[in-house]
Each structure stands twice: as structure tokens, then as C-alpha cells.
Design an enzyme around this catalytic site. Structure first.
Site, PDB file in Angstrom:
ATOM      1  N   ASP A   1      58.752  47.568  25.005  1.00 45.59           N
ATOM      2  CA  ASP A   1      57.962  47.619  22.969  1.00 45.59           C
ATOM      3  C   ASP A   1      58.104  46.681  22.658  1.00 45.59           C
ATOM      4  OD1 ASP A   1      57.783  50.353  24.082  1.00 45.59           O
ATOM      5  OD2 ASP A   1      59.976  50.404  23.678  1.00 45.59           O
TER       6      ASP A   1
ATOM      7  N   HIS B   1      68.364  48.175  25.386  1.00 46.62           N
ATOM      8  CA  HIS B   1      67.729  49.734  25.724  1.00 46.62           C
ATOM      9  C   HIS B   1      68.858  51.316  26.521  1.00 46.62           C
ATOM     10  CE1 HIS B   1      65.523  51.824  28.503  1.00 46.62           C
ATOM     11  NE2 HIS B   1      64.151  51.920  27.763  1.00 46.62           N
TER      12      HIS B   1
END
Length: 439
Positions: free
Chosen positions: A373, A315
Site C-alpha cells: 500500500d 503487515h
């Protein structure tokens, strides 16, 4: 240029231009938490230069008291509350109230807020015609962008950004209507009748009803699935100054109406590096195929000459385990168990990939941990939601964050129209000759 260290308790930073010898001192501002920031607003005036920071890696674009992220420690707070506690103790609408108003509601405040939101869930009937103007195979995010922006053409009584009451009405309308806009986009793609919202259902239940209900028979919302959807909405509600939120703020800084700003945010979210990441995870898992192929694809991911990437890991901010991913992993198992999915090949593949990646030095050194995700796409797939709708669900959830950030920006007396500068590398000044004289 050279830079001095912070000078004692003065909390300033002195920057020296080595080419001219000029010096300027700038305040070092400390927030409630997180690293301090250097206030360089007078940098150009003092030293005649700008900063260069592609992607805004080290640039604070605003002051905010809504959301705090500590990427190194894997911490996400909304108004000071850890995301884990909010998911455990609150509904999505309670978190909406928190993001908008700064505190969690008591029962009376929540009842009033919930009623106000419910009373705004209907869409103007003429918007049927707008939907019918799209092709049936139009991407739902394209429809979302168009319809959200078009709301400003139907609700003129809530576009004056200088009126606090109109801003509040616009905020409530966006939060209330986004599930309806999304549900209708899905139904339009299927060729099914639009389902109108039902006032006796909660926020997540109502959303599921508009996605999966139809006039032929009553659709009963599964409470386990509804709770899972509510968690998903909470987990995606706000995430500090990400690409889409920054887009909303930048659009709003020009004085644009709130519906236009949210439409701009939806467009930014559509990108595969942002809101489309969970769809990319499913595509990647399908490409890998089965667990026997994982090592081969991990090897491909390590090869700098190979374009293949392990999606759903790492991320931009988190350099630790994404706190939302842990909750999403648990929710994923709950949904699959409730639906009676005893063996979901994609989930088994995802779990195997997770184990290998967390033990592999390549991923550990680069702090590439599973993000939110990685699991959300598997949940949506299990619910029967097509991949084209994944980012739409993200937009429904993120609307409240966009609205809260937009309101904060409008009320900030120091805010100005966004106008980044650049490092120009083009041609120097030159003269334009008439066409007959050019070679």
C-alpha cells in the site's frame, strides 16, 4: 490448562485441564508448508471448553491449496509459484486461470479462457437505472457493494451453488464484470457517459478504457500504463485468509449465492485497515508535507500517547519486506517516468520516509517494513485516479481470489456453516421483573 509437546512420530498434542484432570489428545496436522496446526474440532466434546483467539491470530479457519504466505521470510506463492515469477512471466488473466483451476494455462487454454471472460464483460442494460439511483457524490465502494449484490437479481441462471457449471459461469461473470462495474462507478461520479467494454482490448487495457475513455475522441491505452495496471491486478489477486476473503468464505458457508458473497467481501475490503490502507498512506504523506518534517512525525509515531501512525509500514502477516512492495516500488518509478513526472513530491517524500524508517531501530525491532500500500497510492495518484477509487481498484483485482476461495470452500466436503464461539463476560442469569417493580 497445560499442554504436552508433540510425541515423537505420533504427531499429536495432549491438552490437560488442570481443574478437572481430564486429558484429550488432538492430531497435529502438517501441510505442504508453514507451521503445523492442532486439529481441535473435538475440543469442546472432549474437554468442554473453547479456544479464545480474538482476530484469529493463531487459528486456521480452513484447509486451502491456493495461496501460501511465509511472513517471516517475505514469501508469497500462488499454487506454488512465487509472486515475483508470476508478475514477470504472466498476465493477470493467466493468474486468474491459475487461481481458479490450479495450473497455468497453455496457449490454447488461455485463448479459450480469455474469450470466455471477454464475452461476459457487458452489464445488463437495466443496471443503468440502479446507478442513477445513487447520489452523484456517493462513494464508489458503496456503489460497488450495491451493484455486485444486485447481479443475483439479473443472472438467475448462475446462482445455484450446487451446480458446478453455474458456479463456473458465476465465477467468469464476476471476474469479467467487476472492471465494468468499477468503471461505471467512476464515470457516474464524474457525470460522464458510461463506457462499454471493448472486446478487442485485453483485461487491463479494457479497464483503463472504461475509466478514462469518452465518446468525444478515441482514447489510446498506453502499453506501459496497461502493463503497470496488469501488475497491480496480479499483486492484489489473492492473499490467503485475509479479512475480506474470510468474509466471502463465511458468507458462502451459509449457502448464499456467489454475487451476495462477493458483495460482502467488497464491504469488508472497504475498511481503512484493509483495502483503504493506500488511501491512508497518501493522507499521511500529505499531513507530513515535506521531507524536513519527517523526523518530527517519526517521533510522533514512536510516542505511545500520540495517535499518529506511519501508514504503509508493517503487515499483519509479513514480518519481513512485503515481496509485493518491491515490485510495486519498481512499477511506481516506471509509471512516473512514462508520464514524464520528473519530480513527484509525494514519491520523494515516500522514498525519504522509507530510508529513515529502514534505518531506525524502532522500526527494525518491530519489523515495520514498507508494504504494498505504501507505493500503490502514489501510482494511482499519478494516473489521475481519485482516492475514493483506490479501494475500488483493489476490489477489481481481489475478485478472482475471492471467487477461487469461494469455489474451494463450496467443494470442500468438510466445510460447515461458520459459527465462531465467544468468551461471555456479561451478567449471570437473572430474573426480569414487571416494570412497576423495577427501581
Amino acid at each position: 490448562m497445560s499442554e504436552d509437546t508433540t510425541k515423537g512420530t505420533n504427531k499429536t498434542v495432549t491438552i490437560t485441564d488442570d481443574s478437572t484432570g481430564k486429558q484429550a489428545t488432538f492430531p497435529l496436522v502438517t501441510g505442504t508448508d508453514g507451521p503445523p496446526v492442532i486439529d481441535i474440532r473435538r475440543l469442546y466434546a472432549e474437554l468442554g471448553c473453547f479456544t479464545y483467539d480474538p482476530g484469529f491470530i493463531a487459528t486456521g479457519s480452513c484447509e486451502s491449496n491456493i495461496t501460501f504466505i511465509d511472513g517471516d521470510k517475505g514469501i508469497l506463492l500462488h499454487r506454488g509459484y512465487p509472486i515475483e515469477q508470476l508478475v514477470r512471466h504472466c498476465s493477470h488473466l493467466e493468474v486468474c486461470y491459475l487461481l481458479l483451476k490450479g495450473e497455468l494455462p497453455n496457449q490454447a487454454q488461455f485463448d479459450k479462457f480469455s474469450s470466455d471472460i471477454t464475452n461476459h464483460t457487458m452489464l445488463h442494460e437495466q443496471l443503468h437505472n440502479l446507478y442513477r439511483g445513487f447520489r452523484r457524490d456517493a462513494h464508489p465502494m458503496a456503489i460497488m457493494c450495491g451493484v455486485a449484490g444486485a447481479l443475483s437479481a439479473f443472472y438467475h441462471d448462475s446462482t445455484d451453488i450446487n451446480d458446478p457449471y453455474q458456479r463456473m459461469v458465476a465465477s467468469y461473470r464476476m471476474i469479467a464484470k467487476m472492471p465494468t462495474i468499477a468503471g461505471w462507478a467512476y464515470k457516474y461520479s464524474l457525470g460522464q457517459p458510461f463506457m462499454y467494454p471493448k472486446n478487442d482490448l485485453g483485461y487491463a487495457e479494457n479497464f483503463l478504457w472504461m475509466l478514462f475513455g469518452h465518446p468525444c475522441e478515441e482514447y489510446l491505452v498506453n502499453p506501459v500504463i496497461a502493463r503497470a495496471m496488469d501488475r497491480i491486478l496480479i499483486l492484489h489477486a489473492d492473499h490467503e485468509q485475509n479479512a475480506s476473503t474470510s468474509t466471502v468464505r463465511l458468507s458462502g458457508s451459509s449457502g448464499a449465492n456467489p454475487f451476495a458473497c462477493i458483495s460482502a467481501g467488497i464491504a469488508s475490503l472497504w475498511g481503512p485497515a484493509h483495502g483503504g490502507a493506500n488511501e491512508a498512506v497518501l493522507k499521511m504523506l500529505g499531513q507530513i508535507g515535506n521531507k524536513a518534517n519527517i523526523n518530527e512525525f517519526v517521533k510522533k509515531a514512536k510516542d505511545p500517547e500520540d495517535p499518529f501512525r506511519i501508514m504503509g509500514f508493517g503487515h499483519r502477516v509479513y514480518k519481513n519486506f512485503d515481496p509485493r512492495a518491491k515490485i510495486m516500488q519498481k512499477t511506481c518509478h516506471e509509471v512516473l517516468n512514462e508520464l514524464g513526472v520528473e519530480s513527484e513530491p509525494l514519491l520523494e517524500l515516500a522514498m525519504a520516509l522509507e530510508r529513515i524508517a529502514l534505518e531506525d531501530e524502532y522500526f527494525i525491532e518491530r519489523k515495520l517494513y514498507p508494504n504494498v500500500d505504501f507505493y500503490s497510492g502514489i501510482i494511482f495518484r499519478a494516473l489521475g485516479i481519485p482516492t475514493t477509487m483506490f479501494t475500488v481498484l483493489f476490489a477489481v483485482a481481489r475478485t478472482v481470489g475471492w471467487i477461487a476461495q469461494w469455489n474451494e470452500m463450496i467443494e470442500d466436503p468438510t466445510q460447515k456453516i461458520g459459527r465462531p464461539r465467544q468468551l461471555y463476560t456479561g451478567s449471570k442469569r437473572r430474573d426480569a421483573a414487571p416494570i412497576e417493580e423495577r427501581q
